[in-house]
Scaffold this motif. Sequence first.
Motif, PDB file in Angstrom:
ATOM      1  N   THR A 194      44.013  53.998 -93.461  1.00 44.33           N
ATOM      2  CA  THR A 194      43.929  55.164 -94.340  1.00 44.33           C
ATOM      3  C   THR A 194      43.847  54.736 -95.806  1.00 44.33           C
ATOM      4  OG1 THR A 194      45.239  56.407 -92.744  1.00 44.33           O
ATOM      5  CG2 THR A 194      45.018  57.358 -94.930  1.00 44.33           C
ATOM      6  N   GLY A 195      44.649  53.770 -96.191  1.00 41.59           N
ATOM      7  CA  GLY A 195      44.616  53.274 -97.566  1.00 41.59           C
ATOM      8  C   GLY A 195      43.306  52.576 -97.897  1.00 41.59           C
ATOM      9  N   LEU A 196      42.806  51.782 -96.955  1.00 39.62           N
ATOM     10  CA  LEU A 196      41.527  51.115 -97.157  1.00 39.62           C
ATOM     11  C   LEU A 196      40.394  52.131 -97.254  1.00 39.62           C
ATOM     12  CD1 LEU A 196      40.086  48.402 -97.405  1.00 39.62           C
ATOM     13  CD2 LEU A 196      39.853  48.410 -94.915  1.00 39.62           C
ATOM     14  N   GLY A 197      40.448  53.168 -96.438  1.00 37.26           N
ATOM     15  CA  GLY A 197      39.445  54.238 -96.506  1.00 37.26           C
ATOM     16  C   GLY A 197      39.482  54.964 -97.834  1.00 37.26           C
ATOM     17  N   ALA A 198      40.685  55.231 -98.334  1.00 37.90           N
ATOM     18  CA  ALA A 198      40.805  55.891 -99.634  1.00 37.90           C
ATOM     19  C   ALA A 198      40.246  55.006-100.747  1.00 37.90           C
ATOM     20  CB  ALA A 198      42.267  56.236 -99.914  1.00 37.90           C
ATOM     21  N   LEU A 199      40.480  53.699-100.667  1.00 39.61           N
ATOM     22  CA  LEU A 199      39.926  52.779-101.665  1.00 39.61           C
ATOM     23  C   LEU A 199      38.406  52.732-101.601  1.00 39.61           C
ATOM     24  CD1 LEU A 199      42.392  49.759-101.623  1.00 39.61           C
ATOM     25  CD2 LEU A 199      41.983  51.392-103.465  1.00 39.61           C
ATOM     26  N   LEU A 200      37.841  52.780-100.405  1.00 42.77           N
ATOM     27  CA  LEU A 200      36.390  52.780-100.273  1.00 42.77           C
ATOM     28  C   LEU A 200      35.782  54.069-100.825  1.00 42.77           C
ATOM     29  CD1 LEU A 200      35.775  51.116 -96.806  1.00 42.77           C
ATOM     30  CD2 LEU A 200      35.202  50.212 -99.051  1.00 42.77           C
ATOM     31  N   GLY A 222      18.121  57.846-103.336  1.00 44.70           N
ATOM     32  CA  GLY A 222      17.563  56.514-103.519  1.00 44.70           C
ATOM     33  C   GLY A 222      18.360  55.647-104.483  1.00 44.70           C
ATOM     34  N   SER A 223      18.902  56.226-105.527  1.00 44.82           N
ATOM     35  CA  SER A 223      19.667  55.439-106.492  1.00 44.82           C
ATOM     36  C   SER A 223      21.160  55.409-106.182  1.00 44.82           C
ATOM     37  CB  SER A 223      19.452  55.986-107.899  1.00 44.82           C
ATOM     38  OG  SER A 223      19.885  57.321-107.974  1.00 44.82           O
ATOM     39  N   ASN A 224      21.636  56.277-105.307  1.00 46.40           N
ATOM     40  CA  ASN A 224      23.071  56.361-105.016  1.00 46.40           C
ATOM     41  C   ASN A 224      23.442  55.956-103.597  1.00 46.40           C
ATOM     42  OD1 ASN A 224      23.877  57.314-107.563  1.00 46.40           O
ATOM     43  ND2 ASN A 224      23.202  59.356-107.036  1.00 46.40           N
ATOM     44  N   TRP A 225      22.530  55.364-102.841  1.00 48.42           N
ATOM     45  CA  TRP A 225      22.838  55.090-101.439  1.00 48.42           C
ATOM     46  C   TRP A 225      23.982  54.093-101.255  1.00 48.42           C
ATOM     47  CZ3 TRP A 225      22.504  50.338 -99.249  1.00 48.42           C
ATOM     48  CH2 TRP A 225      21.718  49.377 -99.889  1.00 48.42           C
ATOM     49  N   PRO A 226      24.192  53.086-102.102  1.00 47.29           N
ATOM     50  CA  PRO A 226      25.366  52.228-101.874  1.00 47.29           C
ATOM     51  C   PRO A 226      26.688  52.991-102.024  1.00 47.29           C
ATOM     52  CG  PRO A 226      23.798  51.114-103.296  1.00 47.29           C
ATOM     53  CD  PRO A 226      23.341  52.523-103.167  1.00 47.29           C
ATOM     54  N   GLY A 227      26.771  53.877-103.006  1.00 50.10           N
ATOM     55  CA  GLY A 227      27.986  54.664-103.177  1.00 50.10           C
ATOM     56  C   GLY A 227      28.219  55.622-102.029  1.00 50.10           C
ATOM     57  N   ILE A 228      27.145  56.234-101.541  1.00 46.10           N
ATOM     58  CA  ILE A 228      27.262  57.142-100.393  1.00 46.10           C
ATOM     59  C   ILE A 228      27.694  56.374 -99.156  1.00 46.10           C
ATOM     60  CG2 ILE A 228      25.947  58.667 -98.872  1.00 46.10           C
ATOM     61  CD1 ILE A 228      24.286  59.433-101.356  1.00 46.10           C
ATOM     62  N   LEU A 229      27.166  55.162 -98.977  1.00 49.93           N
ATOM     63  CA  LEU A 229      27.536  54.329 -97.833  1.00 49.93           C
ATOM     64  C   LEU A 229      29.010  53.933 -97.903  1.00 49.93           C
ATOM     65  CD1 LEU A 229      26.346  52.890 -95.323  1.00 49.93           C
ATOM     66  CD2 LEU A 229      26.053  50.899 -96.793  1.00 49.93           C
ATOM     67  N   LEU A 230      29.487  53.558 -99.083  1.00 55.56           N
ATOM     68  CA  LEU A 230      30.912  53.223 -99.236  1.00 55.56           C
ATOM     69  C   LEU A 230      31.803  54.427 -98.932  1.00 55.56           C
ATOM     70  CD1 LEU A 230      30.989  51.087-102.501  1.00 55.56           C
ATOM     71  CD2 LEU A 230      31.623  50.342-100.222  1.00 55.56           C
ATOM     72  N   MET A 231      31.393  55.592 -99.407  1.00 48.34           N
ATOM     73  CA  MET A 231      32.191  56.785 -99.145  1.00 48.34           C
ATOM     74  C   MET A 231      32.190  57.149 -97.664  1.00 48.34           C
ATOM     75  SD  MET A 231      31.263  58.999-102.524  1.00 48.34           S
ATOM     76  CE  MET A 231      32.251  60.408-102.086  1.00 48.34           C
ATOM     77  N   ALA A 232      31.051  56.993 -96.988  1.00 44.16           N
ATOM     78  CA  ALA A 232      30.987  57.292 -95.552  1.00 44.16           C
ATOM     79  C   ALA A 232      31.861  56.332 -94.757  1.00 44.16           C
ATOM     80  CB  ALA A 232      29.541  57.230 -95.075  1.00 44.16           C
ATOM     81  N   LEU A 237      37.032  55.264 -91.845  1.00 41.45           N
ATOM     82  CA  LEU A 237      38.309  54.552 -91.768  1.00 41.45           C
ATOM     83  C   LEU A 237      39.497  55.494 -91.907  1.00 41.45           C
ATOM     84  CD1 LEU A 237      37.641  51.282 -93.759  1.00 41.45           C
ATOM     85  CD2 LEU A 237      38.049  51.521 -91.322  1.00 41.45           C
ATOM     86  N   MET A 238      39.397  56.477 -92.773  1.00 46.29           N
ATOM     87  CA  MET A 238      40.494  57.429 -92.910  1.00 46.29           C
ATOM     88  C   MET A 238      40.662  58.267 -91.662  1.00 46.29           C
ATOM     89  SD  MET A 238      40.470  58.723 -96.844  1.00 46.29           S
ATOM     90  CE  MET A 238      42.007  59.597 -96.659  1.00 46.29           C
ATOM     91  N   ALA A 239      39.558  58.677 -91.048  1.00 44.72           N
ATOM     92  CA  ALA A 239      39.657  59.457 -89.810  1.00 44.72           C
ATOM     93  C   ALA A 239      40.225  58.624 -88.673  1.00 44.72           C
ATOM     94  CB  ALA A 239      38.280  60.011 -89.433  1.00 44.72           C
ATOM     95  N   SER A 240      39.815  57.356 -88.580  1.00 46.55           N
ATOM     96  CA  SER A 240      40.353  56.514 -87.509  1.00 46.55           C
ATOM     97  C   SER A 240      41.811  56.158 -87.783  1.00 46.55           C
ATOM     98  CB  SER A 240      39.517  55.249 -87.345  1.00 46.55           C
ATOM     99  OG  SER A 240      39.609  54.438 -88.499  1.00 46.55           O
ATOM    100  N   GLY A 241      42.174  56.002 -89.038  1.00 43.80           N
ATOM    101  CA  GLY A 241      43.579  55.733 -89.362  1.00 43.80           C
ATOM    102  C   GLY A 241      44.469  56.925 -89.098  1.00 43.80           C
TER     103      GLY A 241
END
Length: 76
Positions: A4-10, A54-64, A69-73
Amino acid sequence: MFLTGLGALLIFGGLLYMLRATIWRGPLSGRDSSRPVRGTLEPPRRGLGFLGIGSNWPGILLMAAGVVLMASGASF
């Protein structure tokens, strides 16, 4: 708890990445603007290309990944 903490950090990291990409995009006026600037420092309109996937896909991927991780935690 660790997942959960790792998911929040991501999620936070993805949000910061998207904010950084928006803020530090570059000057609004100058060589990269779509129209020549006359009598003002900024162009009359700012394009919304910086909000696209196109310009924000890395941020969207990190958030997903953080959401997963938060849901699995939370299920443990």
